[in-house]
Structure formats: C-alpha cells, structure tokens
Design a protein around this motif. Structure first.
Motif, PDB file in Angstrom:
ATOM      1  N   LEU A 126       0.867  -1.127   0.105  1.00 17.40           N
ATOM      2  CA  LEU A 126      -0.106   0.072   0.150  1.00 17.40           C
ATOM      3  C   LEU A 126       0.937   1.188   0.067  1.00 17.40           C
ATOM      4  O   LEU A 126       1.823   1.274   0.876  1.00 17.40           O
ATOM      5  N   ARG A 127       0.756   2.246  -1.074  1.00 14.53           N
ATOM      6  CA  ARG A 127       1.464   3.345  -1.192  1.00 14.53           C
ATOM      7  C   ARG A 127       0.674   4.498  -1.039  1.00 14.53           C
ATOM      8  O   ARG A 127      -0.636   4.422  -1.652  1.00 14.53           O
ATOM      9  N   THR A 128       0.914   5.551  -0.433  1.00 13.10           N
ATOM     10  CA  THR A 128       0.090   6.816  -0.245  1.00 13.10           C
ATOM     11  C   THR A 128       0.957   7.852  -0.401  1.00 13.10           C
ATOM     12  O   THR A 128       2.189   8.048   0.064  1.00 13.10           O
ATOM     13  N   GLN A 129       0.618   8.750  -1.202  1.00 14.43           N
ATOM     14  CA  GLN A 129       1.348  10.004  -1.648  1.00 14.43           C
ATOM     15  C   GLN A 129       0.484  11.154  -1.222  1.00 14.43           C
ATOM     16  O   GLN A 129      -0.873  11.368  -1.339  1.00 14.43           O
TER      17      GLN A 129
ATOM     18  N   TYR B  14       7.227  -4.991   6.146  1.00 12.34           N
ATOM     19  CA  TYR B  14       8.160  -3.692   5.907  1.00 12.34           C
ATOM     20  C   TYR B  14       7.049  -2.321   5.910  1.00 12.34           C
ATOM     21  O   TYR B  14       5.898  -2.415   5.499  1.00 12.34           O
ATOM     22  N   ALA B  15       7.646  -1.236   6.221  1.00  8.71           N
ATOM     23  CA  ALA B  15       6.961  -0.119   6.249  1.00  8.71           C
ATOM     24  C   ALA B  15       8.236   0.929   6.020  1.00  8.71           C
ATOM     25  O   ALA B  15       9.144   0.886   6.357  1.00  8.71           O
ATOM     26  N   ALA B  16       7.932   2.011   5.066  1.00  8.12           N
ATOM     27  CA  ALA B  16       8.693   3.100   4.625  1.00  8.12           C
ATOM     28  C   ALA B  16       7.957   4.472   4.600  1.00  8.12           C
ATOM     29  O   ALA B  16       6.901   4.611   4.448  1.00  8.12           O
ATOM     30  N   ILE B  17       9.026   5.428   4.752  1.00 12.97           N
ATOM     31  CA  ILE B  17       8.630   6.855   4.473  1.00 12.97           C
ATOM     32  C   ILE B  17       9.828   7.561   3.733  1.00 12.97           C
ATOM     33  O   ILE B  17      10.674   7.200   3.914  1.00 12.97           O
ATOM     34  N   GLY B  18       9.287   8.439   2.901  1.00 17.92           N
ATOM     35  CA  GLY B  18      10.320   9.136   2.044  1.00 17.92           C
ATOM     36  C   GLY B  18       9.337  10.102   1.149  1.00 17.92           C
ATOM     37  O   GLY B  18       8.424  10.788   1.488  1.00 17.92           O
ATOM     38  N   GLY B  19       9.847  10.023  -0.028  1.00 18.42           N
ATOM     39  CA  GLY B  19       8.962  10.871  -1.137  1.00 18.42           C
ATOM     40  C   GLY B  19       9.579  11.096  -2.395  1.00 18.42           C
ATOM     41  O   GLY B  19      10.873  10.086  -2.684  1.00 18.42           O
ATOM     42  N   GLU B  20       9.278  11.652  -3.304  1.00 16.38           N
ATOM     43  CA  GLU B  20       9.847  11.724  -4.660  1.00 16.38           C
ATOM     44  C   GLU B  20      10.151  13.274  -4.887  1.00 16.38           C
ATOM     45  O   GLU B  20       9.328  14.238  -4.846  1.00 16.38           O
ATOM     46  N   TYR B  21      11.263  13.604  -5.485  1.00 19.75           N
ATOM     47  CA  TYR B  21      11.610  15.015  -5.826  1.00 19.75           C
ATOM     48  C   TYR B  21      11.798  14.811  -7.455  1.00 19.75           C
ATOM     49  O   TYR B  21      12.865  14.254  -8.062  1.00 19.75           O
ATOM     50  N   VAL B  22      10.686  15.549  -8.162  1.00 19.99           N
ATOM     51  CA  VAL B  22      10.983  15.291  -9.602  1.00 19.99           C
ATOM     52  C   VAL B  22      10.548  16.652 -10.450  1.00 19.99           C
ATOM     53  O   VAL B  22      10.025  17.513  -9.646  1.00 19.99           O
ATOM     54  N   ASN B  23      11.277  16.815 -11.344  1.00 18.39           N
ATOM     55  CA  ASN B  23      10.890  18.008 -12.520  1.00 18.39           C
ATOM     56  C   ASN B  23       9.319  17.933 -13.140  1.00 18.39           C
ATOM     57  O   ASN B  23       9.234  16.950 -13.463  1.00 18.39           O
TER      58      ASN B  23
ATOM     59  N   TYR C  54      10.733  23.735 -12.310  1.00 21.07           N
ATOM     60  CA  TYR C  54       9.648  23.472 -11.133  1.00 21.07           C
ATOM     61  C   TYR C  54       9.762  22.043 -10.607  1.00 21.07           C
ATOM     62  O   TYR C  54       8.989  21.258 -10.732  1.00 21.07           O
ATOM     63  N   TRP C  55      10.961  21.996  -9.759  1.00 21.56           N
ATOM     64  CA  TRP C  55      11.071  20.813  -8.870  1.00 21.56           C
ATOM     65  C   TRP C  55      10.331  20.816  -7.827  1.00 21.56           C
ATOM     66  O   TRP C  55       9.980  21.865  -7.013  1.00 21.56           O
ATOM     67  N   ARG C  56       9.524  19.714  -7.552  1.00 18.67           N
ATOM     68  CA  ARG C  56       8.472  19.764  -6.273  1.00 18.67           C
ATOM     69  C   ARG C  56       8.768  18.423  -5.789  1.00 18.67           C
ATOM     70  O   ARG C  56       9.051  17.235  -6.164  1.00 18.67           O
ATOM     71  N   TRP C  57       8.520  18.572  -4.293  1.00 16.71           N
ATOM     72  CA  TRP C  57       8.729  17.346  -3.258  1.00 16.71           C
ATOM     73  C   TRP C  57       7.240  16.820  -3.023  1.00 16.71           C
ATOM     74  O   TRP C  57       6.540  17.612  -2.859  1.00 16.71           O
ATOM     75  N   ASN C  58       7.090  15.629  -3.405  1.00 17.80           N
ATOM     76  CA  ASN C  58       5.945  14.690  -2.913  1.00 17.80           C
ATOM     77  C   ASN C  58       6.138  13.903  -1.952  1.00 17.80           C
ATOM     78  O   ASN C  58       6.721  12.660  -2.154  1.00 17.80           O
ATOM     79  N   PRO C  59       5.458  13.895  -0.857  1.00 18.00           N
ATOM     80  CA  PRO C  59       5.959  13.048   0.344  1.00 18.00           C
ATOM     81  C   PRO C  59       5.064  11.743  -0.035  1.00 18.00           C
ATOM     82  O   PRO C  59       4.007  11.691  -0.555  1.00 18.00           O
ATOM     83  N   THR C  60       5.713  10.734   0.512  1.00  9.07           N
ATOM     84  CA  THR C  60       5.131   9.224  -0.055  1.00  9.07           C
ATOM     85  C   THR C  60       5.407   8.379   1.308  1.00  9.07           C
ATOM     86  O   THR C  60       6.523   8.216   1.894  1.00  9.07           O
ATOM     87  N   ALA C  61       4.498   7.255   1.610  1.00 12.41           N
ATOM     88  CA  ALA C  61       4.748   6.180   2.538  1.00 12.41           C
ATOM     89  C   ALA C  61       4.174   4.901   1.783  1.00 12.41           C
ATOM     90  O   ALA C  61       3.570   4.925   1.044  1.00 12.41           O
ATOM     91  N   TRP C  62       4.953   3.987   2.357  1.00  9.20           N
ATOM     92  CA  TRP C  62       4.853   2.631   1.680  1.00  9.20           C
ATOM     93  C   TRP C  62       4.573   1.703   3.158  1.00  9.20           C
ATOM     94  O   TRP C  62       5.335   1.797   3.889  1.00  9.20           O
ATOM     95  N   ALA C  63       3.848   0.644   2.642  1.00 10.60           N
ATOM     96  CA  ALA C  63       3.514  -0.434   3.758  1.00 10.60           C
ATOM     97  C   ALA C  63       3.317  -1.613   3.093  1.00 10.60           C
ATOM     98  O   ALA C  63       2.557  -1.736   2.176  1.00 10.60           O
ATOM     99  N   GLY C  64       4.084  -2.954   3.482  1.00  9.98           N
ATOM    100  CA  GLY C  64       3.659  -4.054   2.610  1.00  9.98           C
ATOM    101  C   GLY C  64       4.387  -5.457   3.312  1.00  9.98           C
ATOM    102  O   GLY C  64       4.746  -5.365   4.234  1.00  9.98           O
ATOM    103  N   MET C  65       3.935  -6.418   2.536  1.00 14.46           N
ATOM    104  CA  MET C  65       4.320  -7.786   3.192  1.00 14.46           C
ATOM    105  C   MET C  65       4.719  -8.794   2.094  1.00 14.46           C
ATOM    106  O   MET C  65       4.254  -8.234   0.958  1.00 14.46           O
TER     107      MET C  65
END
Length: 317
Positions: free
Chosen positions: A6-9, A283-292, A302-313
C-alpha cells in the motif's frame, strides 16, 4: 511468492489551486493525494519458466482540478509477464530467454514479446564490481485501446545492463526502445510511421543503519533519469498516442527537435523490515519523490517534493 503493498502520496509542495496553464508554469497544479494498492504473485512452473501477475489500483482522494464533477476516481493497471529461460546456448556463456508481457493500463492494452541474449558472463567481475545483466535482443509491441480504433505497432531493439558497485551502489541502463520502428494506425485508414528511442538510467544505493535478529532499518536512495528521442527530426511532431508521448518535440518557433521530454526523479526512503518468519517479511517506509514537473527538454524546471509512505508484506514459498 505473493506480495501486497500500500502506497500513499500526499499533496505536492507549492501545488497550485487550479489546473490552469499559468499555475502549471508558476507552481504546477500537481498530482492529487492518492492511495495505490499493489498485489503481486510470482510462480515458477518449472526450473526455467516463470509467471508473474501484478495489479495496481490507484484511488485519488480528492476531487480533481480538471473535473469538478469527478471525485475519488480510480485507475487500474494489470500486468502479466511470462518468462522462459532457455539457459546457456550450447557450450557458450550466452544466456537466452523469451519474455512476454500483457499490460492493461486504464483504457489502453498492450502485448509485448522479447528474445533476449545475455552476455554478462563474458564480463570480468570481482568482489567490488559485478555485471549481473548485459542483455540485447529484438522486441515487438502492439498497443490498442483508448476508446477508439487507433493502434500502435513497434518493432525494435531492446538493451539492458545492470551492475553491482562498491559500497551498496547499483546502476542500471535500460533501453526499452534503443531503436524502434513504429507504425500507428489513426482509425481513418492512415498511418504515422516513425523511428523512436527511449532510455532509462537508474543509480541506487542501500545503507543498513541497524540489523538485529528479525529487525532491520535501512536508508534507500534512487536517482532515475528517463528520456525519449526521435531518430529523425521529421518524426518529432508525430501524434502522441499511445505510449509514445515525449519522443521529440516541436519548439516555440515550430521547429522539430530530436530530443524530447525527460524526467529526473530522486526517491529517498527510510525503510523498516521485520522478518516475521522464514517465509514472511513485513516492511514500512517513509520518504518521497523529488521530480521535475515540467519536462520539456529546454525548459525542464519546477522541482517539487511529493511526500510518500509505503507498507507491505511478502510471502515466499
């Protein structure tokens, strides 16, 4: 094996309130906050034969800027891959496999098959440097859908190289379409023909921060550069449908340019792993995407940060 993720942005930073052209220039309207559920199953029928099925469902959590009537809309993707590995060819070190794929991506469907030769065993490797793949081979792809009669044929050359580097680094250079001759039917009896290219370069790094018993914590970083091009300037203005967008471009003066769009994405994450049993990993993770967010070759910005979290098995049989 079977896996669920499961990924949420969240909201993109400095996201404009309206999907206007001006906002796209000054702040980029951005992705809407979304949740994606991914399931993946992989089965080895024999020692040489594998089938993988992956599904993705993405749910947008808010009303879209472009359509106030539509809220919480859903995109569905289904991918089925079959690989038959023939092993080494005769007494040589050349590996050979045939890989086929069906992809349903929202309203567009595609079939793709590749005959891949792997020369990795001919490259010198040691404890610091290892070539895990050095592949090349012919590829064919057929795409249809989009709620009309159009279709897309692509016959070309596939190439892929993967390396394990010192200090937790890895590098991959994948040419999905190193050289591809395409023929697109428009549904009116006419065809567009072009010679196109597509490449993807990924630099990855993994750093273990903590590891004790069933628990581990790691920092994962990935830098990806994806680019498209047209081998001939006259193909740069080819109609962008389907899955061929970004090949070449037409500048503000109306001149065709071979190099098309590109996207540079940096994805850092902090991931916690728990080995529940010999076969089950959580597993579980937090981070994000930094993309043009604007990817025209000459004006990418126009670089923008998009916070993201993941959880799975993942369950391995």
């Amino acid at each position: 094996s079977v896996g669920v993720e499961l990924r949420t942005q969240g909201k993109v930073e400095n996201k404009g309130k309206k999907a206007t052209e001006e906002n796209a220039r000054k702040g980029w309207a951005g992705k809407e906050p979304n949740v994606r559920l991914e399931t993946k199953a992989s089965v080895n029928f024999t020692e040489n034969q594998n089938l993988e099925v992956r599904t993705r469902q993405t749910h947008v959590l808010t009303k879209t800027d472009s359509d106030k009537e539509e809220s919480n809309h859903k995109d569905t993707q289904v991918r089925i891959r079959h690989t038959y590995n023939f092993g080494k060819l005769g007494s040589s070190k050349v590996g050979f496999k045939v890989a086929s794929q069906y992809l349903h991506d929202d309203h567009v469907d595609s079939l793709r098959t590749r005959a891949v030769f792997d020369f990795a065993d001919y490259i010198y490797s040691n404890s610091l440097f290892k070539t895990t793949a050095l592949e090349i081979g012919p590829s064919y792809k057929y795409v249809w859908g989009g709620n009309d009669d159009r279709y897309y044929n692509a016959l070309g050359l596939y190439a892929n190289a993967e390396f394990e580097l010192p200090y937790g680094f890895g590098f991959q250079a994948e040419f999905e379409d190193a050289f591809t001759y395409t023929s697109t039917g428009k549904g009116d009896g006419k065809r567009d023909k072009a010679k196109l290219g597509h490449a993807d370069f990924v630099l990855s790094h993994s750093l273990d921060l903590y590891k004790e018993g069933k628990h581990s914590l790691a920092v994962l970083n990935e830098l990806e550069y994806e680019t498209f091009w047209a081998w001939d300037k006259k193909d740069a203005s080819m109609e962008e449908w389907p899955h061929v967008d970004g090949h070449g471009r037409v500048n503000s003066e109306g001149k065709n340019k071979k190099w098309g769009a590109y996207e540079l994405t940096y994805t850092p994450k902090l991931q916690y792993n728990y080995q529940a049993t010999e076969f089950v990993k959580l597993y579980a993770a937090i981070g994000g995407e930094y993309v043009n967010r604007e990817n025209n070759k000459s004006t990418a910005r126009y670089w923008r940060w998009n916070p993201t979290a993941w959880a799975g098995m993942k369950v391995t049989f």
